[in-house]
Write an enzyme that holds these catalytic residues in place. Structure first.
Site, PDB file in Angstrom:
ATOM      1  N   CYS A  81       1.163  -7.593  19.942  1.00  0.00           N
ATOM      2  CA  CYS A  81       2.576  -7.386  20.271  1.00  0.00           C
ATOM      3  C   CYS A  81       3.463  -8.509  19.739  1.00  0.00           C
ATOM      4  CB  CYS A  81       2.763  -7.253  21.776  1.00  0.00           C
ATOM      5  SG  CYS A  81       2.094  -5.721  22.431  1.00  0.00           S
ATOM      6  N   ARG A 124     -11.792  -5.336  19.790  1.00  0.00           N
ATOM      7  CA  ARG A 124     -12.659  -5.674  20.922  1.00  0.00           C
ATOM      8  C   ARG A 124     -13.286  -4.414  21.510  1.00  0.00           C
ATOM      9  NH1 ARG A 124      -9.323  -7.419  24.462  1.00  0.00           N
ATOM     10  NH2 ARG A 124      -7.649  -8.064  23.070  1.00  0.00           N
TER      11      ARG A 124
HETATM   12  C1  SPV Z   1      -6.522 -10.462  20.868  1.00  0.00           C
HETATM   13  O1  SPV Z   1      -6.901  -9.299  20.659  1.00  0.00           O
HETATM   14  O2  SPV Z   1      -5.811 -10.757  21.836  1.00  0.00           O
HETATM   15  C2  SPV Z   1      -6.900 -11.532  19.948  1.00  0.00           C
HETATM   16  C3  SPV Z   1      -8.009 -11.316  19.050  1.00  0.00           C
HETATM   17  O3  SPV Z   1      -6.331 -12.589  20.033  1.00  0.00           O
HETATM   18  S1  SPV Z   1      -9.493 -11.283  19.956  1.00  0.00           S
HETATM   19  O4  SPV Z   1     -10.333 -12.351  19.446  1.00  0.00           O
HETATM   20  O5  SPV Z   1     -10.089  -9.981  19.727  1.00  0.00           O
HETATM   21  O6  SPV Z   1      -9.223 -11.472  21.345  1.00  0.00           O
END
Ligand code: SPV
Ligand code: MN
Length: 651
Positions: free
Chosen positions: A293, A106
């Site tokens: 985690c 992200r």
């Molecule tokens: C996380 O990073 O908490 C995920 C994947 O579940 S995401 O779609 O990047 O949020």
């Protein structure tokens, strides 16, 4: 307070369409007869106007309506292969997708909440004034789909008819994003209007990766318009940045629960799973853990799996706590997924039968996937997230490049996983949750499990989660506070969110017998932190089962616990029996002592850290500091009597 529909609606400003007549004109100018007929089934005028604005603004060559029919989904998979955003693998129905090497998680620093004048925003998130965001969207998304397709899908975040299910529109130029949506979310094309009518809201997501070039990545933005429940995402592909049905819409759901839920709703970064015991009784868990985690692993430890990432929860009229999964699939980290620790997931992704999109793992010359920690032989070369790879290859800094990225993932439907309980997972009444867990990556302080003495203590256990940084967020390092493991997705003031937690768990609608217990869960304690040497874990992945097993037994009144200042901990004999019956493992008394000794100074240091950080927030509920006071008083007395390290037998 969150104000809906406040300020300019960006999509309407940049698209210029305001009436349903204008929208229909846009459709007849841009859609072929087949897609026009599909879109005609949708009646919600606001939704149609949004879609028309997206078309008018992004100027796609073609608009394709995804109904979720088997033919449409097959078509989308085919388009993903044709476009090259995915490539076929040897295993039937498996494909591989790569995100740019620089975009393997992200983009936290490029994610913004769009705000109006004087609106409070979480101190943890970045914000941008509405006018500035509007200009950015206008400059960067305008005409971005020229010469390509725009895909439009209608989804329900939750089983149809559930109290907290929310309908959402996904609009994207990426075949990979839409294909992922087909796997991870429930289509609701046929019932979209009815669902909007019921929930009063729908969410809108607009994405385009543009030319998908590394040089455009600095321009990537993820905008969250809280007032208009709309996201904009550009110049990126990683699903956490683009498939905004996931975390983008989760952020809106957190807002709605916080500001409109009245202390009867929560929207959490939690798995949902159940454990059936030898009396055929299922105890349901919902558990929070920061990204990366082990949330998926914990969820998979249940015999009745329902979800691994998000939970919409409410106090039902029958006095129980209920939870639904807004998703129907998992976007799970594959690092360290292996036969021993994750048998169900491993079977689903390693044996034929499931549709799987892999991302950012290594693919060898035989078109087979490989990843770190899978317990298998690894090839010496192949293609991975940074292109050609060979054993020993180093990056620009001389660091060895792993076979797969630590945030490499697999996208798969829950129905492809053997322990998924579909009838509960699709039940609009939700599952009745008895146990809430909060966990992080805590190497040296808290025991494996401890139960809050009352709802307020439980809420503060959630508020006090900490974790080492993980690969899911770009640029993160060090030990971080992770309030409720949900902080990256809390748009508003933390104080408001916290108040909702206290209100929810003290809700008088709960039956006395059905109140959930709230517990801390930590399986990252190391040898080094408990009198030994090194960073080897004191426990193993499979120990999760007896930990959950004990919490279930305690929640059902089958076992008694030991009271400590920070909460209730298990008795040795009960754990010993559970280790034997659940995983056929011996559980020595000295391991119990090391795991459950209370390390007073370490816990006190944690409380200090939390007090200092929370002390900078405004208007926090008083209960928070009262609970810390209570813990501290108990810890002080303990230390006065027994010193810094206190064995369970002292209680
Ligand atoms: C996380 O990073 O908490 C995920 C994947 O579940 S995401 O779609 O990047 O949020
Ligand atoms: Mn997550």
């Amino acid at each position: 307070m969150l104000k809906l529909n406040a300020g300019d609606e960006i999509l309407a400003v940049v698209g210029g369409i305001t009436t349903i007549e204008e929208a229909k004109q846009v459709f007849s100018n841009n859609l072929n007869a087949d897609n026009l007929a599909k879109l005609e089934k949708i009646q919600t005028a606001d939704a149609l106007i949004k879609i028309a604005n997206a078309i008018q603004f992004c100027q796609p060559e073609d608009v394709i309506v995804c109904t979720g029919s088997p033919e449409d989904m097959q078509m989308m998979r085919g388009l993903a292969l044709k476009s090259g955003t995915e490539r076929e693998l040897t295993m039937k129905d498996h494909t591989i997708h790569y995100d740019l090497p620089e975009e393997q998680g992200r983009l936290v620093n490029q994610t913004y909440y769009i705000i109006n004048q004087d609106e409070p925003v979480s101190v943890l998130g970045k914000k941008m004034m509405r006018g500035e965001a509007l200009e950015y969207v206008r400059d960067n998304l305008g005409g971005i789909m020229k010469g390509r397709n725009m895909y439009v899908g209608f989804f329900s975040r939750g089983p149809a008819g559930a109290k907290l299910s929310l309908p959402a529109i996904e609009i994207s130029s990426s075949e990979y994003v839409m294909h992922s949506g087909d796997i991870l979310y429930r289509h609701c094309y046929d019932s979209f209007d009815a669902q909007v009518e019921k929930s009063k809201f729908f969410l809108t997501n607009l994405h385009s990766e543009g030319l998908n070039r590394p040089e455009d990545l600095p321009k990537a933005r993820i905008f969250q318009d809280r007032s208009w429940l709309t996201t904009f995402s550009m110049f990126c592909t990683y699903a956490g940045n683009t498939l905004l049905l996931k975390k983008g819409n989760h952020r809106f759901a957190v807002d709605l629960a916080t500001y409109y839920g009245g202390g009867e709703e929560l929207s959490e970064h939690m798995f949902i799973t159940g454990m059936k015991d030898d009396k055929d009784r299922i105890t349901w868990f919902a558990g929070a853990a920061p990204s990366g985690c082990g949330k998926t692993t914990t969820a998979m430890a249940g015999s009745e799996f329902v979800g691994d990432d998000l939970a919409q929860m409410w106090v039902a009229d029958d006095g129980t706590m209920r939870a639904i999964n807004p998703e129907q699939g998992i976007f799970g980290i594959v690092a360290d997924v292996n036969k021993e620790g994750d048998p169900y997931l491993m079977k689903a992704i390693r044996e034929e039968g499931a549709e799987v999109i892999w991302s950012n793992v290594l693919v060898d010359d035989a078109n087979v996937t490989h990843w770190t920690g899978n317990g298998e032989e690894h090839p010496d070369k192949g293609i991975n997230f940074q292109g050609d790879w060979f054993k020993g290859k180093t990056d620009a800094n001389g660091k060895e490049i792993p076979i797969s990225h630590p945030n490499a993932r697999c996208t798969i439907r829950c129905t492809s996983i053997d322990n998924y309980n579909e009838s509960w997972g699709e039940n609009p009444e939700g599952v009745p949750v008895k146990v809430i867990t909060y966990s992080g990556r805590d190497a040296d302080t808290m025991p494996p499990i401890w139960v809050g003495k009352n709802p307020n203590h439980g809420v503060v256990i959630g508020a006090s989660i900490v974790s080492a940084a993980t690969a899911t967020e770009i640029g993160a390092s060090g030990v971080k506070r992770q309030p409720w493991a949900n902080a990256p997705f809390i748009p508003g003031a933390l104080a408001d969110y916290m108040k909702t937690q206290f209100d929810f768990f003290n809700n008088t609608k709960f039956n006395a017998d059905d109140k959930p217990i709230l517990a801390g869960l930590n399986y990252f304690l190391t040898e080094g932190a408990r009198g030994g040497e090194g960073t080897k874990l004191l426990g193993e992945k499979r120990d999760v089962k007896p930990w959950l097993g004990w919490l279930a037994a305690y929640a059902n009144g089958d076992v008694e616990a030991i009271e400590t200042p920070i909460g209730f901990i298990p008795k040795y004999e009960d754990l010993k029996n559970l280790f034997a019956s659940m995983i056929d493992k011996e559980y020595p008394h000295d391991l119990y002592d090391r795991q459950f000794a209370i390390y007073v100074d370490k816990i006190q240091a944690r409380i200090d850290l939390q007090r200092e950080a929370f002390g900078k927030e405004e208007n926090l509920p008083n209960q928070l500091f009262k609970v810390y006071d209570e813990w501290e008083a108990g810890l002080k007395e303990l230390k006065d009597n027994f010193g810094d390290i206190v064995l369970p037998e002292k209680f």
